[in-house]
Design a protein around this motif. Sequence first.
Motif, PDB file in Angstrom:
ATOM      1  N   THR A  48      37.462  30.288  39.690  1.00 26.05           N
ATOM      2  CA  THR A  48      37.541  31.618  39.082  1.00 26.05           C
ATOM      3  C   THR A  48      36.620  32.625  39.743  1.00 26.05           C
ATOM      4  O   THR A  48      37.068  33.729  40.113  1.00 26.05           O
ATOM      5  CB  THR A  48      37.276  31.540  37.568  1.00 26.05           C
ATOM      6  N   GLU A  52      37.621  36.123  41.666  1.00 24.22           N
ATOM      7  CA  GLU A  52      37.066  37.413  41.248  1.00 24.22           C
ATOM      8  C   GLU A  52      36.390  38.116  42.418  1.00 24.22           C
ATOM      9  O   GLU A  52      36.513  39.343  42.585  1.00 24.22           O
ATOM     10  CB  GLU A  52      36.090  37.203  40.091  1.00 24.22           C
ATOM     11  N   ASP A 142      41.383  23.861  39.105  1.00 23.79           N
ATOM     12  CA  ASP A 142      41.218  24.817  38.014  1.00 23.79           C
ATOM     13  C   ASP A 142      39.874  24.585  37.334  1.00 23.79           C
ATOM     14  O   ASP A 142      39.366  23.461  37.264  1.00 23.79           O
ATOM     15  CB  ASP A 142      42.343  24.657  36.992  1.00 23.79           C
ATOM     16  N   PRO A 145      36.660  29.111  32.740  1.00 24.52           N
ATOM     17  CA  PRO A 145      35.653  30.167  32.708  1.00 24.52           C
ATOM     18  C   PRO A 145      35.356  30.698  31.310  1.00 24.52           C
ATOM     19  O   PRO A 145      34.426  31.497  31.126  1.00 24.52           O
ATOM     20  CB  PRO A 145      36.284  31.258  33.571  1.00 24.52           C
ATOM     21  N   HIS A 148      37.256  36.097  28.694  1.00 25.47           N
ATOM     22  CA  HIS A 148      36.828  37.132  29.629  1.00 25.47           C
ATOM     23  C   HIS A 148      35.900  38.122  28.923  1.00 25.47           C
ATOM     24  O   HIS A 148      36.017  38.359  27.716  1.00 25.47           O
ATOM     25  CB  HIS A 148      38.031  37.864  30.222  1.00 25.47           C
ATOM     26  N   ARG A 194      41.757  35.503  35.046  1.00 26.09           N
ATOM     27  CA  ARG A 194      42.059  34.414  34.131  1.00 26.09           C
ATOM     28  C   ARG A 194      43.488  33.948  34.353  1.00 26.09           C
ATOM     29  O   ARG A 194      44.334  34.702  34.836  1.00 26.09           O
ATOM     30  CB  ARG A 194      41.886  34.859  32.659  1.00 26.09           C
ATOM     31  N   THR A 195      43.761  32.695  34.007  1.00 29.89           N
ATOM     32  CA  THR A 195      45.107  32.134  34.146  1.00 29.89           C
ATOM     33  C   THR A 195      45.827  32.232  32.815  1.00 29.89           C
ATOM     34  O   THR A 195      45.272  31.859  31.771  1.00 29.89           O
ATOM     35  CB  THR A 195      45.024  30.666  34.605  1.00 29.89           C
TER      36      THR A 195
END
Length: 236
Positions: A48, A52, A142, A145, A148, A194-195
């Motif tokens: 992640t 970003e 994966d 995280p 958000h 984010r997924t």
Amino acid sequence: MSVLAPLAARYGADRPRVPRAEIPPEPDGVVRAMPVVLRLERTPALRTPVLEAAARAALAVCLDPRAEPDGEWHEAVATWVDARIRKIARRARGAHWEAVQDLPGVTVTVGGAQARALLPGPVDDVPKVVSRLQIGGTDLPDDDPGPHPPGIPVIWVNGVLGMTVGKAAAQVGHASMLDAAARGLDEVPPYAVRTADPAQWARLCEAAERGAAVAVRDAGFTEVAPGTITTITTPG
């Protein structure tokens, strides 16, 4: 006027269920791309923050003062943005990572992750320090995280596609540029990545169709079919 203005005009009315306007081939026949170099050491950073960093770095090159009309980067960036905004993600570590710092571009650090977006140019004429970096097989597992942070834009990645981190890095770089173009940004915000699971993705597609979010459709050169929606960005 921002170097991203052509994107605002080209994608401003785009919606997931509306056929996208065909982008013509480069008028001079030269295929250009932005190299995005991901720092992946033997013990790599998490997926992640790597994404970003890539999202912010790609946009940072476009919003850098050197990309403005009187800047030294303007011609290279503007010519690339006017055509197909291809990006090619590569990975580097150690001395190879240090070597790319000497090339024109912007490095962004997020947590323990770093990515450097380089000045776009012809794909068949990249510096040797870039051409020797591996493209294929760039992946990270994966991670989780967590939620958000509130108040910042979120780039949602279509989790069904199972994109490698290299492919996803290119897509989130597209996403940050389109979002900035659509909103007329002149500074790089701290994007979260984010997924999205299938239920989230369906809601995001509806938001994009209403114009409340910005969708990226892939050209289909690698990994996914042409026209596939790979990311959707929501405002903070």
